[in-house]
Design a protein around this motif. Sequence first.
Motif, PDB file in Angstrom:
ATOM      1  N   ILE A  26      31.484   3.572  71.888  1.00  0.00           N
ATOM      2  CA  ILE A  26      32.643   3.279  72.735  1.00  0.00           C
ATOM      3  C   ILE A  26      32.255   2.138  73.662  1.00  0.00           C
ATOM      4  CG2 ILE A  26      34.171   4.195  74.522  1.00  0.00           C
ATOM      5  CD1 ILE A  26      33.641   6.983  73.251  1.00  0.00           C
ATOM      6  N   ASP A  27      33.083   1.097  73.711  1.00  0.00           N
ATOM      7  CA  ASP A  27      32.773  -0.060  74.552  1.00  0.00           C
ATOM      8  C   ASP A  27      32.857   0.262  76.034  1.00  0.00           C
ATOM      9  OD1 ASP A  27      32.392  -1.741  72.322  1.00  0.00           O
ATOM     10  OD2 ASP A  27      34.534  -2.210  72.246  1.00  0.00           O
ATOM     11  N   LEU A  28      33.871   1.036  76.414  1.00  0.00           N
ATOM     12  CA  LEU A  28      34.064   1.365  77.821  1.00  0.00           C
ATOM     13  C   LEU A  28      35.019   2.532  77.949  1.00  0.00           C
ATOM     14  CD1 LEU A  28      37.056   0.144  79.150  1.00  0.00           C
ATOM     15  CD2 LEU A  28      35.997  -1.854  78.161  1.00  0.00           C
ATOM     16  N   PHE A  29      35.021   3.140  79.123  1.00  0.00           N
ATOM     17  CA  PHE A  29      36.001   4.169  79.442  1.00  0.00           C
ATOM     18  C   PHE A  29      36.940   3.639  80.503  1.00  0.00           C
ATOM     19  CE2 PHE A  29      33.038   7.018  77.393  1.00  0.00           C
ATOM     20  CZ  PHE A  29      33.888   7.914  76.768  1.00  0.00           C
ATOM     21  N   GLU A  30      38.148   4.124  80.460  1.00  0.00           N
ATOM     22  CA  GLU A  30      39.191   3.760  81.425  1.00  0.00           C
ATOM     23  C   GLU A  30      39.553   5.020  82.185  1.00  0.00           C
ATOM     24  OE1 GLU A  30      43.175   4.433  82.442  1.00  0.00           O
ATOM     25  OE2 GLU A  30      42.789   4.667  80.317  1.00  0.00           O
ATOM     26  N   GLY A  31      39.699   4.890  83.491  1.00  0.00           N
ATOM     27  CA  GLY A  31      40.039   6.052  84.301  1.00  0.00           C
ATOM     28  C   GLY A  31      41.136   5.750  85.300  1.00  0.00           C
ATOM     29  N   LEU A  32      41.818   6.780  85.701  1.00  0.00           N
ATOM     30  CA  LEU A  32      42.890   6.671  86.680  1.00  0.00           C
ATOM     31  C   LEU A  32      42.288   6.947  88.060  1.00  0.00           C
ATOM     32  CD1 LEU A  32      45.924   6.253  87.023  1.00  0.00           C
ATOM     33  CD2 LEU A  32      46.197   8.707  86.703  1.00  0.00           C
ATOM     34  N   SER A  33      42.123   5.915  88.865  1.00  0.00           N
ATOM     35  CA  SER A  33      41.414   6.036  90.139  1.00  0.00           C
ATOM     36  C   SER A  33      42.055   7.046  91.080  1.00  0.00           C
ATOM     37  CB  SER A  33      41.305   4.668  90.821  1.00  0.00           C
ATOM     38  OG  SER A  33      42.583   4.155  91.106  1.00  0.00           O
ATOM     39  N   ASP A  34      43.347   7.252  90.973  1.00  0.00           N
ATOM     40  CA  ASP A  34      44.049   8.206  91.831  1.00  0.00           C
ATOM     41  C   ASP A  34      43.427   9.608  91.751  1.00  0.00           C
ATOM     42  OD1 ASP A  34      45.660   6.074  90.734  1.00  0.00           O
ATOM     43  OD2 ASP A  34      47.322   6.857  91.904  1.00  0.00           O
ATOM     44  N   ASN A  35      42.830   9.927  90.605  1.00  0.00           N
ATOM     45  CA  ASN A  35      42.253  11.252  90.387  1.00  0.00           C
ATOM     46  C   ASN A  35      40.843  11.402  90.942  1.00  0.00           C
ATOM     47  OD1 ASN A  35      44.571  11.944  88.978  1.00  0.00           O
ATOM     48  ND2 ASN A  35      43.703  11.344  87.020  1.00  0.00           N
ATOM     49  N   PRO A  55      30.273   1.440  80.571  1.00  0.00           N
ATOM     50  CA  PRO A  55      31.092   0.653  81.500  1.00  0.00           C
ATOM     51  C   PRO A  55      32.408   1.387  81.759  1.00  0.00           C
ATOM     52  CG  PRO A  55      30.265  -0.735  79.724  1.00  0.00           C
ATOM     53  CD  PRO A  55      29.956   0.685  79.358  1.00  0.00           C
ATOM     54  N   MET A  56      32.994   1.160  82.911  1.00  0.00           N
ATOM     55  CA  MET A  56      34.217   1.851  83.288  1.00  0.00           C
ATOM     56  C   MET A  56      35.181   0.875  83.935  1.00  0.00           C
ATOM     57  SD  MET A  56      35.309   5.436  84.516  1.00  0.00           S
ATOM     58  CE  MET A  56      34.064   6.029  83.476  1.00  0.00           C
ATOM     59  N   VAL A  57      36.442   1.019  83.601  1.00  0.00           N
ATOM     60  CA  VAL A  57      37.506   0.245  84.229  1.00  0.00           C
ATOM     61  C   VAL A  57      38.461   1.254  84.844  1.00  0.00           C
ATOM     62  CG1 VAL A  57      39.434  -1.316  83.811  1.00  0.00           C
ATOM     63  CG2 VAL A  57      37.312  -1.613  82.543  1.00  0.00           C
ATOM     64  N   LEU A  58      38.785   1.070  86.118  1.00  0.00           N
ATOM     65  CA  LEU A  58      39.711   1.963  86.810  1.00  0.00           C
ATOM     66  C   LEU A  58      41.011   1.249  87.109  1.00  0.00           C
ATOM     67  CD1 LEU A  58      37.307   3.617  89.388  1.00  0.00           C
ATOM     68  CD2 LEU A  58      38.079   4.550  87.207  1.00  0.00           C
ATOM     69  N   HIS A  59      42.091   2.001  87.108  1.00  0.00           N
ATOM     70  CA  HIS A  59      43.377   1.464  87.530  1.00  0.00           C
ATOM     71  C   HIS A  59      44.104   2.561  88.277  1.00  0.00           C
ATOM     72  CE1 HIS A  59      46.054   3.529  84.608  1.00  0.00           C
ATOM     73  NE2 HIS A  59      44.971   3.539  83.880  1.00  0.00           N
ATOM     74  N   SER A  60      45.155   2.188  88.983  1.00  0.00           N
ATOM     75  CA  SER A  60      45.895   3.131  89.804  1.00  0.00           C
ATOM     76  C   SER A  60      47.379   3.058  89.487  1.00  0.00           C
ATOM     77  CB  SER A  60      45.666   2.819  91.278  1.00  0.00           C
ATOM     78  OG  SER A  60      46.446   3.655  92.081  1.00  0.00           O
TER      79      SER A  60
END
Length: 64
Positions: A26-35, A55-60
């Motif tokens: 897996i190249d990266l994980f994406e997460g919902l920063s609100d959580n 690696p991780m990318v967060l968004h809200s």
Amino acid sequence: MIANHAIGLGYRPVHHENVLNDEHNIDLFEGLSDNYLDESSIAFHKLMEIRERYPMVLHSVGMS
């Protein structure tokens, strides 16, 4: 650094142990920063365990 054509997978706590216990391509994980705003929460610490390996990318969606 994340490659321009990386493919990410949405992080779900239900898959936490599987992600840590197995090798994944897996190249990266994406997460919902609100959580994960509470740094003292178990959820935050689990997210940081994943971040140590991938690696991780967060968004809200809730902050505007």
